[in-house]
Design an enzyme around this catalytic site. Structure first.
Site, short mmCIF file in Angstrom:
data_model
loop_
_atom_site.label_atom_id
_atom_site.label_comp_id
_atom_site.label_asym_id
_atom_site.label_seq_id
_atom_site.Cartn_x
_atom_site.Cartn_y
_atom_site.Cartn_z
CB ILE A 1 -3.42 -0.57 -2.97
CG1 ILE A 1 -3.71 -2.03 -3.32
CG2 ILE A 1 -4.71 0.23 -2.81
CD1 ILE A 1 -4.41 -2.79 -2.20
CG PHE B 1 -1.93 -0.99 1.39
CD1 PHE B 1 -3.23 -0.74 0.96
CD2 PHE B 1 -1.64 -2.22 1.96
CE1 PHE B 1 -4.21 -1.71 1.08
CE2 PHE B 1 -2.63 -3.20 2.09
CZ PHE B 1 -3.92 -2.93 1.65
CG ASP B 2 0.34 6.04 -1.19
OD1 ASP B 2 1.45 6.48 -0.85
OD2 ASP B 2 -0.70 6.74 -1.26
CG PHE B 3 0.43 6.00 5.27
CD1 PHE B 3 -0.05 4.91 5.97
CD2 PHE B 3 0.36 7.25 5.86
CE1 PHE B 3 -0.60 5.04 7.24
CE2 PHE B 3 -0.19 7.41 7.13
CZ PHE B 3 -0.67 6.31 7.82
#
Length: 213
Positions: free
Chosen positions: A160, A6-8
């Site tokens: 994502i 994931f991105d944050f």
């Protein structure tokens, strides 16, 4: 599919408002300069500290960096709501045996603040921040490092994110790309780089990812 990365900001947490607030405080205090959200997003890529060092005109750049992080920490609870839906998603993915990773342009310092405030500590098998790479997204360096650490091949992973830089980085790393617009504040409202999949709610993503359970 073995790993979900994931991105944050704008993907796992609605942190953009506190980022915007911190940058505005720093640039207003030192440069007497009022920034719009769009101007701030236009600076994104480097860590928050490097954004300030690169764009602030005032000589006291390190003081401005400290002001940003102080504001980020003390305004976090007020400006960043906990998202129970995302928390439940991460817990479910972990229980189903996926390796979970994160690749973010944030500084390690601000990421640790957010993970602590949002009770997300200990969830991820690997976190790559902007401090851990030479080249920021859209370069795939961070994703390549995550894949290597997680010991998975690109065709066993997805990335994502909410921005064009995320999708481009994922594409260049050879992983499945998933664009999401499920939080109120995102970096890219319309993708110019098309992801393999796109979701506007956590629930629809959760239903889709179950094919790998």
């Amino acid at each position: 599919m073995k790993a979900i990365i994931f991105d944050f900001d704008g993907t796992l947490a609605d942190t953009l408002p506190v980022c915007f607030y911190g940058f505005r405080k720093a640039f207003d205090h030192y440069d007497k300069r009022a920034l719009t959200d769009e101007e701030i997003i236009g600076m994104f890529g480097p860590t928050e500290a490097d954004i300030i060092r690169k764009n602030l005109q005032h000589k006291d750049k390190e003081e401005a960096v400290e002001l940003y992080f102080d504001v980020y920490k003390h305004k976090h609870e007020e400006l960043v709501p906990k998202n129970n839906e995302i928390a439940a998603l991460l817990e479910e993915l972990k229980q189903k045996g996926f390796k979970l990773g994160m690749v973010t342009g944030k500084a390690r310092r601000s990421l640790e603040i957010s993970l602590q405030k949002l009770d997300m500590q200990g969830i991820f098998d690997i976190t790559i921040t902007g401090d851990d790479v030479e080249l920021a997204k859209p370069d795939p360096e961070g994703l390549n490092k995550a894949l290597q650490t997680l010991e998975v091949s690109p065709n066993q992973a997805m990335f994502i994110g909410d921005s064009n830089a995320d999708i481009q980085a994922g594409s260049d790393a050879g992983v499945m790309t998933v664009g999401v617009h499920w939080l109120d504040h995102v970096q890219t409202k319309e993708f110019s780089v098309q992801p393999d999949e796109h979701f506007e709610s956590v629930e629809t993503f959760k239903q889709w990812v179950q094919k790998w359970y």
